[in-house]
Design a protein around this motif. Structure first.
Motif, short mmCIF file in Angstrom:
data_model
loop_
_atom_site.label_atom_id
_atom_site.label_comp_id
_atom_site.label_asym_id
_atom_site.label_seq_id
_atom_site.Cartn_x
_atom_site.Cartn_y
_atom_site.Cartn_z
N GLY A 158 -17.29 88.59 -63.34
CA GLY A 158 -15.87 88.68 -63.07
C GLY A 158 -15.52 89.60 -61.91
N ALA A 159 -16.54 90.12 -61.23
CA ALA A 159 -16.31 91.06 -60.12
C ALA A 159 -16.85 90.47 -58.82
CB ALA A 159 -17.00 92.39 -60.41
N ASP A 160 -16.33 90.97 -57.71
CA ASP A 160 -16.79 90.54 -56.39
C ASP A 160 -17.80 91.54 -55.84
OD1 ASP A 160 -15.16 88.32 -56.42
OD2 ASP A 160 -13.52 89.30 -55.33
N TYR A 161 -18.90 91.00 -55.30
CA TYR A 161 -19.91 91.85 -54.67
C TYR A 161 -20.25 91.23 -53.32
CZ TYR A 161 -24.10 94.62 -53.91
OH TYR A 161 -25.03 95.48 -53.37
N HIS A 162 -20.12 91.99 -52.24
CA HIS A 162 -20.15 91.44 -50.90
C HIS A 162 -21.48 91.63 -50.17
CE1 HIS A 162 -15.89 90.86 -51.41
NE2 HIS A 162 -15.69 92.16 -51.56
N HIS A 163 -22.43 92.33 -50.78
CA HIS A 163 -23.69 92.60 -50.08
C HIS A 163 -24.87 91.91 -50.74
CE1 HIS A 163 -21.90 95.30 -47.17
NE2 HIS A 163 -21.12 95.70 -48.15
N CYS A 164 -24.58 90.79 -51.42
CA CYS A 164 -25.64 89.93 -51.92
C CYS A 164 -26.26 89.16 -50.74
CB CYS A 164 -25.09 88.97 -52.96
SG CYS A 164 -23.66 88.08 -52.36
N CYS A 165 -27.39 88.53 -50.98
CA CYS A 165 -28.13 87.91 -49.88
C CYS A 165 -27.34 86.79 -49.21
CB CYS A 165 -29.49 87.41 -50.36
SG CYS A 165 -30.65 88.76 -50.74
N HIS A 166 -26.62 85.99 -49.99
CA HIS A 166 -25.84 84.90 -49.41
C HIS A 166 -24.83 85.45 -48.39
CE1 HIS A 166 -23.74 81.00 -49.31
NE2 HIS A 166 -22.62 81.73 -49.26
N SER A 167 -24.12 86.49 -48.76
CA SER A 167 -23.12 87.07 -47.87
C SER A 167 -23.78 87.77 -46.68
CB SER A 167 -22.23 88.05 -48.63
OG SER A 167 -21.51 87.37 -49.65
N ASN A 168 -24.91 88.45 -46.94
CA ASN A 168 -25.63 89.10 -45.85
C ASN A 168 -26.08 88.08 -44.80
OD1 ASN A 168 -25.38 91.42 -47.40
ND2 ASN A 168 -27.51 91.45 -48.08
N LEU A 169 -26.65 86.97 -45.27
CA LEU A 169 -27.11 85.92 -44.36
C LEU A 169 -25.93 85.31 -43.60
CD1 LEU A 169 -29.66 84.20 -46.77
CD2 LEU A 169 -30.25 85.52 -44.73
N THR A 170 -24.82 85.14 -44.28
CA THR A 170 -23.63 84.58 -43.63
C THR A 170 -23.16 85.48 -42.50
OG1 THR A 170 -22.93 83.45 -45.66
CG2 THR A 170 -21.23 83.90 -44.02
N ARG A 171 -23.08 86.78 -42.75
CA ARG A 171 -22.62 87.70 -41.70
C ARG A 171 -23.57 87.70 -40.51
NH1 ARG A 171 -22.26 91.05 -46.11
NH2 ARG A 171 -23.92 92.37 -45.29
N ALA A 172 -24.88 87.73 -40.79
CA ALA A 172 -25.86 87.79 -39.70
C ALA A 172 -25.83 86.51 -38.87
CB ALA A 172 -27.26 88.03 -40.26
N LEU A 173 -25.71 85.37 -39.52
CA LEU A 173 -25.66 84.11 -38.78
C LEU A 173 -24.38 84.03 -37.96
CD1 LEU A 173 -27.02 81.41 -38.18
CD2 LEU A 173 -25.80 80.44 -40.15
#
Length: 283
Positions: A158-173
């Protein structure tokens, strides 16, 4: 018959021997002797650090080696691979799993998505190759799992976490391509879980992780069969021995290093062509 009661021939049905879905005897084999000779004489051309709970990228020209290093402590990384000139050709973990198994090591290849379906990279050295399969059914470098992501995190907690791998990969790409986050996210795909130790439980068949055996000095080495864009996240789970989306778990950086061999060592090698299927699909 009561639901789930076994039929009279249950034992006979279970006793049927399995058949390998994709026999690989006719699969084009990598020239490991050539790669082994080439990797003995290399020069570093690029190196980047992947900071904990973040991602970074590096371009690997065809015919070069990519080494992913553990540098300060046990750390798992989530790797996306792309054709450096065409993001629609990307690593296909499912087909790699179907051809080579749930975990990959030296001699296995990382295959690209349809319609190209060709080797993007060949694993040429794995310092964790000794690990094999442990008593729990765990092994290293998996192509089972997807990547920790904010959507599953919200579903379960129920919480948001922004530094998981999916989000990390999205930012780097997004940083590499100058795309906005929404457009970049559409290209992020299932990963090679570098250094991650995983398997399936024997009783419930659930995907499990355990503390990675990786230590500083270990590395996984890939030979780029085509020009590659490699994007790597240093997982917020650290060694993934407890949880894999956390700001509390001890995490460490990873490094990606590009190495150029002497071109004379690669005489006779060329990038694989895209798959030869005519795409007529029966019409």
């Amino acid at each position: 018959m009561i639901e789930n009661d076994p039929p009279s021939d249950a034992a006979a049905r279970r006793a049927i021997a399995p058949v390998i879905c994709y026999p690989t005897a006719t699969l084009p084999q990598p020239d490991m002797a050539l790669y082994d000779a080439a990797r003995q004489d290399v020069q570093e051309t690029a190196r980047v650090t992947v900071t904990p709970r973040d991602a970074n990228y590096i371009v690997v020209p065809a015919g070069h080696f990519l080494r992913i290093h553990s540098v300060h402590g046990p750390q798992v990384g989530d790797l996306n691979l792309f054709n450096a000139h065409d993001l629609s050709e990307r690593f296909y973990s499912g087909k790699t799993r179907a051809l080579h198994g749930t975990h990959v090591t030296t001699g296995d290849r990382l295959w690209s998505s349809f319609p190209a379906l060709r080797p993007m990279a060949t694993i040429t050295h794995d310092t964790l190759g000794w690990y094999g399969i442990d008593q729990y059914g765990g092994s290293v470098h998996d192509v089972i799992g997807t990547r920790c992501d904010p959507y599953t995190g919200r579903l379960l907690s129920g919480a948001d976490y922004h530094h998981c791998c999916h989000s990390n990969l999205t930012r780097a790409l997004a940083d590499h391509t100058d795309m906005d986050l929404h457009d970049a996210e559409a290209h992020v795909h299932d990963v090679l879980n570098v250094f991650m130790c995983t398997g399936f439980t024997r009783d419930t068949g659930q995907y499990f992780m355990k503390a990675s055996p990786v230590r500083p000095g270990d590395y996984l080495e890939l030979f780029a069969e085509i020009d590659l864009l490699a994007v790597l996240s240093a997982c917020p789970g650290g060694d993934c021995g407890a949880e894999h989306s956390s700001d509390v778990t001890q995490c460490y950086p990873l490094e990606m290093q590009v190495l150029a061999p002497d071109p004379a060592r690669l005489l006779g090698w060329s990038s694989p062509q895209a798959n030869g299927y005519d795409r007529s699909h029966g019409r």
